[in-house]
Design an enzyme around this catalytic site. Structure first.
Site, PDB file in Angstrom:
ATOM      1  N   ASP A 110      -3.835   1.294   9.776  1.00 19.67           N
ATOM      2  CA  ASP A 110      -4.929   2.316  10.023  1.00 19.67           C
ATOM      3  C   ASP A 110      -5.467   2.222  11.373  1.00 19.67           C
ATOM      4  OD1 ASP A 110      -4.895   1.553   7.003  1.00 19.67           O
ATOM      5  OD2 ASP A 110      -6.077   3.257   7.163  1.00 19.67           O
TER       6      ASP A 110
ATOM      7  N   CYS B 123       0.862  -1.120  -0.014  1.00 12.35           N
ATOM      8  CA  CYS B 123       0.075  -0.041   0.099  1.00 12.35           C
ATOM      9  C   CYS B 123       0.856   1.357   0.013  1.00 12.35           C
ATOM     10  CB  CYS B 123      -0.996  -0.131   1.172  1.00 12.35           C
ATOM     11  SG  CYS B 123      -2.393   1.017   0.904  1.00 12.35           S
TER      12      CYS B 123
END
Ligand SMILES: O=C(COP(=O)(O)O)[C@H](O)[C@H](O)COP(=O)(O)O
Length: 321
Positions: free
Chosen positions: A203, A134
């Site tokens: 996250d 990512c």
């Protein structure tokens, strides 16, 4: 702006977060704090001399921002930081407290990223190759700090289906002078033999040390363990999820199937079930270290830091009283 509708900057920021024009946990947090500061300016004009109206308007803005994406806890943590510091008897005092808190939050965020970058860089040796997944500004800070320390670092960058955030990582690392090889996600295990570290962001981090990050992180971690490649998560402490201290789980965002299968392919294939979870949970036993601005932690011990920072629980200062 009406009683229920926040000012334009908040609406625009909320829309940009929901559509992922603004994305990545730290960037989302910083944009949310800045939007609250802009709301404070607009609400001060609107509310004139009514502190209760000002507070209600700020809470409404907080709710609008909170509802955009569910998984990155940096978003509610940013809203908590700013709204819990809203204080004063007059609208002007309230406005100043919000603007000041938002500014302090953003500065703290930048400083934390610099500090954790130094910690992460210390784990990297001259000549190392790092595999990424990512696009994480916290993870990139570690590689950039290692390069600044004079180390020569190369990167194998996973594309990261379906939204290909790996392209952003590849571009930014290349611009930082890091030689980059971009691979498709399914090639990761093959390339693990050629890398010295796997480095990802987060996250949210749960109280048991589970790391919630972009879908595919957990599979990568299991493969890295099998190949004996150390894997670390770079995550500022605003990624610690206070609600998991009391047994709550982290909501995994399910995104539109359109990201997985475009309309043309969909028409060709016909009716078929598609699911698109945006994140997954890597159990702590597959993660070697969580790198924060307060040093590195074995995942299982992160709960101590979480209690210290968020022990008072997860207030929701945006909720209606
Ligand atoms: O999973 C993602 C982004 O997902 P999305 O693209 O769906 O937002 C990132 O690894 C973390 O948010 C950490 O990023 P940062 O280190 O920049 O906070």
């Amino acid at each position: 702006m009406t009683d229920t509708e926040p000012a334009a900057p908040v609406r625009e920021t909320a829309e940009s977060i929901a559509t992922m024009e603004i994305r990545g946990a730290a960037t989302i947090a910083s944009a949310a704090a800045e939007a609250l500061a802009e709301q404070a300016e607009a609400a001060a004009e609107e509310a004139e001399s009514d502190p209760a109206a000002f507070r209600a308007s700020m809470r409404g803005a907080g709710r609008t921002l909170r509802e955009t994406r569910p998984t990155a806890v940096s978003l509610p943590n940013a809203l908590r930081y700013v709204l819990q510091r809203m204080e004063g008897d007059t609208v002007d005092e309230l406005r100043r407290s919000v603007v000041g808190a938002a500014d302090a939050f953003v500065r703290q965020l930048d400083r934390a990223q610099d500090d954790l970058g130094q910690v992460g860089a210390n784990r990297l040796a001259d000549g190392d190759t790092v595999m990424t997944h990512c696009h994480s500004t916290d993870a990139l800070a570690c590689i950039e700090a290692a390069v600044d320390q004079g180390k020569s670092i190369s990167a194998v960058v996973k594309e990261t289906r379906p939204r290909q955030q790996g392209h952003i990582t590849a571009e930014q690392l290349r611009d930082a002078g890091v030689p980059v090889t971009l691979i498709v996600d399914s090639a990761a295990r093959r390339y693990l033999d050629e890398v010295d570290h796997v480095l990802v962001g987060a996250d949210s981090i749960a109280a048991d040390g589970g790391v919630i990050n972009k879908i595919g992180t957990s599979g990568l971690a299991v493969n890295a363990r099998e190949r004996g490649v150390p894997i670390m998560t770079a995550a500022q402490t605003i990624k610690l999820h206070p609600e998991t201290l009391t047994g709550h789980t982290v909501e995994i965002e399910m995104r539109d199937e359109e990201e997985v299968i475009g309309s043309e392919a969909r028409e060709e294939i016909g009716e078929i079930e598609v699911e698109n979870p945006a994140f997954d949970v890597t159990p702590p036993r597959y993660m070697d270290a969580i790198v924060t601005e307060q040093g590195q932690f074995p995942p299982e011990s992160i709960v101590t830091l979480m209690r210290e920072l968020f022990g008072e629980g997860a207030a929701e200062p945006w909720a209606e009283p």
